[in-house]
Design a protein around this motif. Structure first.
Motif, PDB file in Angstrom:
ATOM      1  N   LYS A  67       0.830  -1.222   0.000  1.00  0.00           N
ATOM      2  CA  LYS A  67       0.000   0.000   0.000  1.00  0.00           C
ATOM      3  C   LYS A  67       0.859   1.265   0.000  1.00  0.00           C
ATOM      4  O   LYS A  67       0.433   2.300  -0.492  1.00  0.00           O
ATOM      5  N   ASN A  90       1.312   3.517  -2.900  1.00  0.00           N
ATOM      6  CA  ASN A  90       0.224   4.407  -3.329  1.00  0.00           C
ATOM      7  C   ASN A  90       0.386   5.835  -2.813  1.00  0.00           C
ATOM      8  O   ASN A  90      -0.521   6.659  -2.979  1.00  0.00           O
ATOM      9  N   HIS A 148      -1.203   8.813  -4.581  1.00  0.00           N
ATOM     10  CA  HIS A 148      -2.062   8.337  -5.664  1.00  0.00           C
ATOM     11  C   HIS A 148      -3.555   8.585  -5.438  1.00  0.00           C
ATOM     12  O   HIS A 148      -4.307   8.605  -6.406  1.00  0.00           O
ATOM     13  N   THR A 149      -4.010   8.753  -4.189  1.00  0.00           N
ATOM     14  CA  THR A 149      -5.451   8.905  -3.972  1.00  0.00           C
ATOM     15  C   THR A 149      -5.903  10.262  -4.536  1.00  0.00           C
ATOM     16  O   THR A 149      -6.780  10.329  -5.403  1.00  0.00           O
ATOM     17  N   LYS A 169      -8.894   1.777  -3.660  1.00  0.00           N
ATOM     18  CA  LYS A 169      -8.295   1.650  -2.324  1.00  0.00           C
ATOM     19  C   LYS A 169      -9.210   2.171  -1.215  1.00  0.00           C
ATOM     20  O   LYS A 169      -8.936   1.973  -0.048  1.00  0.00           O
TER      21      LYS A 169
END
Ligand code: NAD
Ligand code: ZN
Length: 358
Positions: A236, A239, A242-243, A319
């Motif tokens: 994770k 990421n 990335h959100t 996610k």
């Protein structure tokens, strides 16, 4: 240089070099000797820029399917076209796919390989900086009209052959895009390396310097994937940025901003969140932002979208579990952690980002 990747399902090497395709494949005969035929999947931009170099250096006979350029190849239509081509060429379970291109070709080809006759071998030959990330780790996917990367599989390549010479025709926007993932790998792993990156502009690296930074990034990814192949825990961390980044990328319409340009905006957003939940200082956030602005990352994109639009994209993210937003944040550089953040805090931090950009 060789970086071994040990995952639970499969072990393979990432080979780095300059103009070394022939030599690299000579060391992979254990894989290529088993292949009854080799099919190269590539896209039109890559083939126009590097097809001749590939053809001259690749040591085996092959058939090639040239797909639409970039993200336009990552859809059901092109997926079907690849399967049809494989069937028409008489490919079997012993045939070998070579993915020659950036992350888009790599993701598509990996998914084609994962599903053709329930799985045939493939080798990644990346041609973008970003692909030092995407070619390693076995995430393969195509896009669905309702969401990016929604249809895919975890499927590891047999090898990754990273020839730095292919990067020489990479457009400037793609250099920026790929260098974001390098910076992301440094942010989650190593403060000293991050300082080396910030000490110079992202353009104009020599081949040796690129090999140094890309192999370091690949090592970070390889270590994480070895510990957690299917993203149950430490994977994770990859990421980071990335959100919010994906929300900007989706809101602007895929292809307008590159993936990495959007993720750079997401990285700054995560640093602002990390000031609240971790020990990142405002000075540090501003330093990274100044660096990114000096490298022409397109932060003006943020002002084009209301926060509510970005929030709706963030809530749709793969996610986000049950719509609850989860971010990878930094305690400090090299110490990532996962944090649930409520929508109100997200809104406040979005306002802080907009303020910083005025
Ligand atoms: P890309 O594959 O779309 O390539 C970018 C553009 O540059 C395309 O137009 C391509 O045709 C062109 N190009 C590529 N190499 C070139 C070269 N050497 N010379 C000239 N032109 C060249 O983009 P990318 O940034 O490499 O990859 C983005 C994709 O990767 C996205 O679809 C993203 O979802 C995916 N991705 C996957 C993972 C993963 O773990 N699987 C990780 C990150 C990103
Ligand atoms: Zn990414």
């Amino acid at each position: 240089m060789k970086i071994p990747v040990h995952t639970a399902s499969h072990q393979y090497d990432v080979l780095f070099g300059y103009s070394f395709l022939r030599e690299a494949f000579a060391s992979l005969t254990a894989i290529t000797d088993r292949a009854d035929r080799i099919i190269v999947l590539t896209d039109e931009h890559v083939w126009a820029a590097q097809g001749e170099n590939f053809t001259q250096a690749f040591p085996f006979a092959f058939d090639v399917l040239v797909l639409p350029g970039g993200e336009a190849c990552k859809n059901f239509e092109q997926y079907t076209a690849c399967q049809t081509y494989l069937l028409e060429q008489g490919a079997t379970r012993k045939s070998l796919i070579i993915a020659f291109g950036g992350g888009a070709v790599g993701d598509l080809s990996g998914f084609v390989a994962a599903t053709f006759m329930r799985g045939i071998p493939f080798i990644q030959v990346p041609t973008t900086i970003l692909a030092h990330d995407s070619a390693v780790g076995g995430k393969t996917a195509i896009n669905h009209p309702l969401g990016k990367n929604m249809i895919g599989a975890f499927y590891q390549p047999q090898a990754v052959v990273y020839d730095i010479a292919f990067l020489e025709t990479l457009p400037e926007q793609e250099i920026r895009s790929g260098m974001t993932e390098v910076i992301k790998h440094a942010l989650i792993s190593n403060a000293a390396w991050l300082e080396e990156l910030f000490a110079r502009p992202i353009y104009g690296y020599t081949a040796e310097q690129l090999e140094y930074h890309l192999s370091k990034g690949t090592q970070v990814k390889a270590d994480i994937v070895a510990e957690d192949e299917t993203e149950q825990s430490v994977r994770k961390y990859l990421n980071l940025g990335h959100t919010y980044g994906h929300a900007i990328e989706a809101a602007s319409g895929y292809g307008k901003l590159s993936h990495g340009e959007s993720v750079m905006i997401g990285l700054i957003y995560c640093l602002l969140l990390s000031e609240r939940y971790g020990n990142i200082t405002r000075d540090f956030t501003v330093r990274v932002l100044r660096y990114a602005l000096s490298q022409q990352y397109p932060f003006e994109a943020v002002a084009k979208f209301d926060f509510d639009i970005l929030l709706s994209y963030m809530q749709k993210d793969k996610k986000a579990e049950y719509g609850i937003l989860q971010f990878v944040l930094l305690e400090e550089v090299g110490k990532p952690f996962v944090q649930k953040v409520d929508a109100n805090t997200c809104r406040e931090v979005d306002a802080e980002l907009r303020q910083l950009l005025t």
